[in-house]
Design an enzyme around this catalytic site. Structure first.
Site, PDB file in Angstrom:
ATOM      1  CE  LYS A 172      -6.717  -2.629   0.482  1.00 36.23           C
ATOM      2  NZ  LYS A 172      -5.841  -2.476   1.657  1.00 36.23           N
ATOM      3  CD  GLU A 217       0.852  -7.037   5.267  1.00 37.72           C
ATOM      4  OE1 GLU A 217       1.077  -6.599   4.127  1.00 37.72           O
ATOM      5  OE2 GLU A 217      -0.208  -6.819   5.869  1.00 37.72           O
TER       6      GLU A 217
HETATM    7  C1  LIG Z   1       0.033  -6.527  -2.260  1.00 38.75           C
HETATM    8  C2  LIG Z   1       1.230  -6.045  -1.978  1.00 38.75           C
HETATM    9  O1  LIG Z   1       1.467  -5.156  -0.953  1.00 38.75           O
HETATM   10  C3  LIG Z   1       0.496  -4.968   0.083  1.00 38.75           C
HETATM   11  C4  LIG Z   1       1.251  -4.635   1.301  1.00 38.75           C
HETATM   12  C5  LIG Z   1       1.675  -3.348   1.556  1.00 38.75           C
HETATM   13  C6  LIG Z   1       1.127  -2.286   0.814  1.00 38.75           C
HETATM   14  C7  LIG Z   1       0.156  -2.493  -0.113  1.00 38.75           C
HETATM   15  C8  LIG Z   1      -0.433  -1.367  -0.875  1.00 38.75           C
HETATM   16  O2  LIG Z   1      -0.170  -0.193  -0.525  1.00 38.75           O
HETATM   17  O3  LIG Z   1      -1.137  -1.584  -1.856  1.00 38.75           O
HETATM   18  C9  LIG Z   1      -0.448  -3.830  -0.326  1.00 38.75           C
HETATM   19  O4  LIG Z   1      -1.627  -3.890   0.433  1.00 38.75           O
HETATM   20  C10 LIG Z   1       2.427  -6.427  -2.738  1.00 38.75           C
HETATM   21  O5  LIG Z   1       3.526  -6.034  -2.367  1.00 38.75           O
HETATM   22  O6  LIG Z   1       2.289  -7.187  -3.717  1.00 38.75           O
END
Ligand SMILES: C=C(O[C@H]1C=CC=C(C(=O)O)[C@@H]1O)C(=O)O
Length: 410
Positions: A172, A217
């Site tokens: 990932k 978060e």
């Molecule tokens: C990297 C971001 O979100 C992260 C947090 C929640 C969901 C995310 C996703 O589904 O990709 C990301 O990991 C952003 O908002 O810039």
């Protein structure tokens, strides 16, 4: 040579007194250089600077920050009649995503106004100089432009990341993009904060050193020996109505790609926290966190620290989680540097506050922008997996950008 700039009034004379409920903390900010960390109306806001450190980049930056704060707080004369997490001297900070990038800052505001659990308090450092209040003015019309990459270029980079993952180099990687904005007038962060807190009450609305946003978060909350983290990864769009919304939420739960993406983030948090904790509770299955622009898979992790680690020690152990880096971390960071084509600055880095007891709350700086004069630079990223479709990831990044676009446009 590393340049370290430190400005402070030494020793700090700090006084915290209980005050009557200020209600809307953000409405109390007197000027356009605000410090803020607010969720559901609770948290703290600050202004003025009693002390500031520009943290030198490098692998020891959190340790350096901890040392700077310890000597500052240990030498302070503290008169704190409240004795709650966040009373007494407090520093707000923003650390860059990449340890080698400059721009990490810690600031002890001259005045902090806080509200938590039915209590409110005011902390002042030094004398009671008045701050002249200026009313916030909306920025007017906003024009957007490409950041470091155009949308098609970014999709192309996502496709390259997918190939790397399919070739087995990593599981990932989170790739982000930026967008520029120019306003008719000076952008007052207070206007953005008020709009974000109103529309995204579930998020932590923050402002530190020009980085303004509302992140869902929570990297870590530290209260005594207890810690808590809300791990997010895996995203779906909101539906046009309740049934479409629910269907998208269900599809997110059922999506193997998103479950795997989420599991990578949870595993990175578990791995970072296990050595620090006497107890650690990691849920087996995620919940759904529904925000006005997107919905996320979310896991609430709780634990009890085994020794006297401060919140910054925990942040140091956790950052970067796979919600913003990837799996494995080292390979993901190399791919981010190679493919993203930009400096993230504080985006996706830790942002939050710490007090003299080592308590504090730090989020991952998402759904945010750097604001300076009449300009802003907005950021959003997505977890890229073997099954990722570049066009879908672009749409997801655009949905995430909508939080800051709303903050700018109203
Ligand atoms: C990297 C971001 O979100 C992260 C947090 C929640 C969901 C995310 C996703 O589904 O990709 C990301 O990991 C952003 O908002 O810039």
């Amino acid at each position: 040579m590393i340049r370290v700039s430190v400005a402070l009034i030494r020793p700090l004379a700090v006084r915290t007194v209980a005050v009557s409920d200020p209600h809307d903390l953000l409405a109390r900010l007197p000027d356009a250089a605000p410090y803020a960390w607010v969720r559901h109306g609770e948290g703290l806001v600050g202004w003025g600077e009693a002390a500031r450190a520009v943290v030198p980049p490098g692998p020891g930056r959190f340790e350096w920050a901890r040392g700077w704060l310890s000597s500052l707080f240990e030498g302070a004369h503290i008169d704190d009649e409240v004795g709650m997490p966040g009373s007494g001297p407090v520093a707000l900070g923003s650390f860059t995503f990449d340890a080698d990038t400059p721009g990490s800052t810690l600031v002890v505001p001259r005045v902090v106004l806080a509200r938590r659990g039915g209590r409110a308090w005011l902390t002042t450092v030094g004398d009671d100089r008045l701050t002249l209040a200026t009313p916030p003015v909306p920025p007017g019309r906003i024009r957007y432009g490409d950041g470091s990459l155009t949308a098609p270029e970014w999709e192309h980079r996502v496709a390259r990341a997918v190939r790397r993952i399919r070739d087995g180099a990593l599981d990932k990687v989170v790739l982000a993009r930026d967008l520029t904005a120019v306003a008719d007038r000076h952008i007052d962060p207070r206007v953005l904060l008020a709009r974000l807190a109103d529309r995204y009450p579930e998020c932590y609305t923050f402002s530190v050193g020009g980085l303004v946003g509302a992140t869902p978060e929570l990297l870590v909350r530290h209260t005594g020996q207890s810690i808590e983290s809300l791990v997010l990864a895996g995203t779906a769009a909101r539906g046009a109505d309740a049934s479409e919304d629910a269907a998208r939420g269900m599809a997110l739960f059922a999506s193997e790609k998103d479950r795997h993406e989420h599991a990578c983030a949870v595993a990175s948090v578990r791995e970072a926290l296990t050595p620090l904790c006497a107890d650690l509770d990691v849920p087996d299955h995620p919940e759904l966190l529904v925000l006005p622009n997107v919905q996320h898979l979310a896991s609430r992790v709780t634990g009890r620290l085994s020794d006297g680690a401060s919140v910054l020690d925990v942040v140091a152990a956790m950052h970067p989680t796979a919600a913003v880096g990837g799996t494995p971390t080292g390979t993901a960071l190399a791919v981010i540097r190679e493919l993203e084509g930009m400096d993230r600055g504080g985006y996706a880095g830790p942002v939050g506050w710490i007090d003299a007891r080592g308590d504090g709350e730090w989020g991952i700086a998402l759904r945010c922008a750097y604001v300076s004069g009449d300009r802003a630079r907005l950021f959003a990223g997505c977890g890229i997996m073997a099954e990722s479709d570049p066009a879908a990831e672009l749409a997801e990044a655009q949905a995430k950008l909508r939080a800051m676009q709303y903050a700018l446009e109203g």
